[in-house]
Design a protein around this motif. Sequence first.
Motif, PDB file in Angstrom:
ATOM      1  N   PRO A 178       0.831  -1.206   0.000  1.00 58.92           N
ATOM      2  CA  PRO A 178       0.000   0.000   0.000  1.00 58.92           C
ATOM      3  C   PRO A 178       0.863   1.253   0.000  1.00 58.92           C
ATOM      4  O   PRO A 178       1.983   1.266   0.501  1.00 58.92           O
ATOM      5  CB  PRO A 178      -0.782  -0.123   1.324  1.00 58.92           C
ATOM      6  N   ALA A 179       0.340   2.328  -0.586  1.00 56.73           N
ATOM      7  CA  ALA A 179       1.084   3.583  -0.637  1.00 56.73           C
ATOM      8  C   ALA A 179       1.314   4.122   0.773  1.00 56.73           C
ATOM      9  O   ALA A 179       0.492   3.946   1.666  1.00 56.73           O
ATOM     10  CB  ALA A 179       0.311   4.606  -1.463  1.00 56.73           C
ATOM     11  N   ARG A 180       2.468   4.755   0.959  1.00 57.32           N
ATOM     12  CA  ARG A 180       2.781   5.330   2.270  1.00 57.32           C
ATOM     13  C   ARG A 180       1.850   6.489   2.590  1.00 57.32           C
ATOM     14  O   ARG A 180       1.415   7.218   1.689  1.00 57.32           O
ATOM     15  CB  ARG A 180       4.218   5.837   2.259  1.00 57.32           C
ATOM     16  N   PRO A 181       1.551   6.670   3.877  1.00 60.02           N
ATOM     17  CA  PRO A 181       0.745   7.834   4.245  1.00 60.02           C
ATOM     18  C   PRO A 181       1.544   9.117   4.044  1.00 60.02           C
ATOM     19  O   PRO A 181       2.762   9.093   3.885  1.00 60.02           O
ATOM     20  CB  PRO A 181       0.439   7.599   5.731  1.00 60.02           C
ATOM     21  N   ALA A 182       0.843  10.245   4.050  1.00 60.10           N
ATOM     22  CA  ALA A 182       1.500  11.552   3.888  1.00 60.10           C
ATOM     23  C   ALA A 182       2.594  11.715   4.942  1.00 60.10           C
ATOM     24  O   ALA A 182       2.495  11.171   6.036  1.00 60.10           O
ATOM     25  CB  ALA A 182       0.463  12.654   4.005  1.00 60.10           C
ATOM     26  N   PRO A 183       3.669  12.458   4.668  1.00 65.02           N
ATOM     27  CA  PRO A 183       3.889  13.221   3.438  1.00 65.02           C
ATOM     28  C   PRO A 183       4.360  12.336   2.281  1.00 65.02           C
ATOM     29  O   PRO A 183       4.976  11.304   2.484  1.00 65.02           O
ATOM     30  CB  PRO A 183       4.980  14.211   3.831  1.00 65.02           C
ATOM     31  N   CYS A 184       4.050  12.780   1.080  1.00 66.16           N
ATOM     32  CA  CYS A 184       4.416  12.055  -0.127  1.00 66.16           C
ATOM     33  C   CYS A 184       5.199  12.993  -1.026  1.00 66.16           C
ATOM     34  O   CYS A 184       4.798  14.140  -1.233  1.00 66.16           O
ATOM     35  CB  CYS A 184       3.152  11.574  -0.840  1.00 66.16           C
ATOM     36  N   THR A 185       6.318  12.515  -1.560  1.00 65.14           N
ATOM     37  CA  THR A 185       7.154  13.383  -2.384  1.00 65.14           C
ATOM     38  C   THR A 185       6.923  13.208  -3.881  1.00 65.14           C
ATOM     39  O   THR A 185       7.185  14.119  -4.656  1.00 65.14           O
ATOM     40  CB  THR A 185       8.645  13.129  -2.078  1.00 65.14           C
ATOM     41  N   THR A 186       6.447  12.023  -4.287  1.00 65.24           N
ATOM     42  CA  THR A 186       6.233  11.756  -5.710  1.00 65.24           C
ATOM     43  C   THR A 186       4.870  11.115  -5.926  1.00 65.24           C
ATOM     44  O   THR A 186       4.522  10.151  -5.238  1.00 65.24           O
ATOM     45  CB  THR A 186       7.311  10.821  -6.272  1.00 65.24           C
ATOM     46  N   ARG A 187       4.139  11.623  -6.886  1.00 67.14           N
ATOM     47  CA  ARG A 187       2.779  11.141  -7.122  1.00 67.14           C
ATOM     48  C   ARG A 187       2.586  10.687  -8.564  1.00 67.14           C
ATOM     49  O   ARG A 187       3.254  11.154  -9.477  1.00 67.14           O
ATOM     50  CB  ARG A 187       1.760  12.229  -6.775  1.00 67.14           C
ATOM     51  N   PRO A 227      -2.522   6.133 -16.436  1.00 68.57           N
ATOM     52  CA  PRO A 227      -1.763   7.024 -15.553  1.00 68.57           C
ATOM     53  C   PRO A 227      -0.857   7.983 -16.306  1.00 68.57           C
ATOM     54  O   PRO A 227      -0.398   7.693 -17.413  1.00 68.57           O
ATOM     55  CB  PRO A 227      -0.934   6.046 -14.720  1.00 68.57           C
ATOM     56  N   ASP A 228      -0.592   9.124 -15.687  1.00 68.25           N
ATOM     57  CA  ASP A 228       0.433  10.057 -16.153  1.00 68.25           C
ATOM     58  C   ASP A 228       1.652   9.832 -15.271  1.00 68.25           C
ATOM     59  O   ASP A 228       1.647  10.175 -14.091  1.00 68.25           O
ATOM     60  CB  ASP A 228      -0.073  11.494 -16.035  1.00 68.25           C
ATOM     61  N   CYS A 229       2.695   9.248 -15.840  1.00 70.73           N
ATOM     62  CA  CYS A 229       3.876   8.852 -15.066  1.00 70.73           C
ATOM     63  C   CYS A 229       5.011   9.861 -15.144  1.00 70.73           C
ATOM     64  O   CYS A 229       6.137   9.566 -14.719  1.00 70.73           O
ATOM     65  CB  CYS A 229       4.364   7.488 -15.543  1.00 70.73           C
ATOM     66  N   SER A 230       4.759  11.050 -15.674  1.00 69.02           N
ATOM     67  CA  SER A 230       5.837  12.012 -15.912  1.00 69.02           C
ATOM     68  C   SER A 230       6.533  12.438 -14.614  1.00 69.02           C
ATOM     69  O   SER A 230       7.768  12.519 -14.557  1.00 69.02           O
ATOM     70  CB  SER A 230       5.300  13.234 -16.660  1.00 69.02           C
ATOM     71  N   GLU A 231       5.764  12.736 -13.573  1.00 70.53           N
ATOM     72  CA  GLU A 231       6.374  13.140 -12.308  1.00 70.53           C
ATOM     73  C   GLU A 231       7.190  12.005 -11.715  1.00 70.53           C
ATOM     74  O   GLU A 231       8.301  12.214 -11.196  1.00 70.53           O
ATOM     75  CB  GLU A 231       5.296  13.581 -11.311  1.00 70.53           C
ATOM     76  N   PHE A 232       6.679  10.790 -11.808  1.00 70.85           N
ATOM     77  CA  PHE A 232       7.387   9.616 -11.306  1.00 70.85           C
ATOM     78  C   PHE A 232       8.701   9.401 -12.047  1.00 70.85           C
ATOM     79  O   PHE A 232       9.747   9.167 -11.434  1.00 70.85           O
ATOM     80  CB  PHE A 232       6.490   8.388 -11.436  1.00 70.85           C
ATOM     81  N   LEU A 233       8.671   9.492 -13.377  1.00 75.56           N
ATOM     82  CA  LEU A 233       9.883   9.283 -14.171  1.00 75.56           C
ATOM     83  C   LEU A 233      10.940  10.337 -13.871  1.00 75.56           C
ATOM     84  O   LEU A 233      12.134  10.036 -13.797  1.00 75.56           O
ATOM     85  CB  LEU A 233       9.539   9.290 -15.659  1.00 75.56           C
ATOM     86  N   LYS A 234      10.492  11.564 -13.675  1.00 76.88           N
ATOM     87  CA  LYS A 234      11.431  12.638 -13.344  1.00 76.88           C
ATOM     88  C   LYS A 234      12.069  12.400 -11.979  1.00 76.88           C
ATOM     89  O   LYS A 234      13.284  12.550 -11.807  1.00 76.88           O
ATOM     90  CB  LYS A 234      10.701  13.978 -13.361  1.00 76.88           C
TER      91      LYS A 234
END
Length: 299
Positions: free
Chosen positions: A191-200, A286-293
């Motif tokens: 499962p995704a980590r709770p906040a804070p989150c740096t990459t979405r 999905p838009d993976c641009s932020e993740f790839l960066k």
Amino acid sequence: MITLWFPDAPCLGETLVRAGGMYDPKGWANRIVGKRHNRAHCEFSGTADSVSQYAFETTLQCQTTCDGKSNPVETTVIRTFNPEEQGLRPGDGYIAQTFITLSSFGSIFSAWAERECLNQAEKQCLDLSRVKDSRFKSASSGTWSMQETPSCASKGVIYSPYDSRFKLSKKSTLGGLFSSDFLKTSGSVRPARPAPCTTRITGHSCFGDCVLLQNDPGGNIPLTLMTGEPYGTDEKTLCADDLIHSIREKKPSPAAALILCREYFARQLLSSRSDGTTCAAFRADPDCSEFLKALSNQK
């Protein structure tokens, strides 16, 4: 005996069709998305039959280009898709043996096929960092075939392999949940980590068109994975910090990372029981641009 519950929509065999011929949960889909209903799925009571009985052998056509190579290489991979191993279960409209509509089948099968092709690319290129390009080209089993990945943007029709017109192959025992070690857990990613989150990862999904009424004397109702007219849409943003943590040591190329991002998005929506995931024709873009960066900055 399986009993399902859905607050605003039909379950099991209560299939709705309209004059235009499509499965028609438009009204409930709009209500669910508008209210962000937190129980937008069927609930089980009693004992559910295993859906491993619906496993089938799949021939995947993959295309790989490795760093230092100018021409792509076409390969054929034969694997067994086992829906139970992929975390799937009976979805909206399901009737055992006769109306096989499994939750999120379209998105999970597509993610699985892309990942199997990436696993093959990793073997060919010797390392994920050297995968210049990896593409899933087509899938087939018996008399069924799929020539594209189901998406919300496409306007055509992709029929489900479980539609009664097709006969599937069930010979192979190869293939599992994942072939690689990373991202491997009990049926889904963590499962995704709770906040804070740096990459979405932000994206949208569509659903609600898992059957198509055929105007023929037999009154057949074909099962579909995609049509040009989905009746429900949703927008989602997921935290990708765990994904980056899981794969950064592998230093995947941008092409490989994109496939991992798409898989993560689809599996997280299923595991979190996001709106529409009980529909067999559910697909996620999905838009993976932020993740790839962000992943690139980790290297």
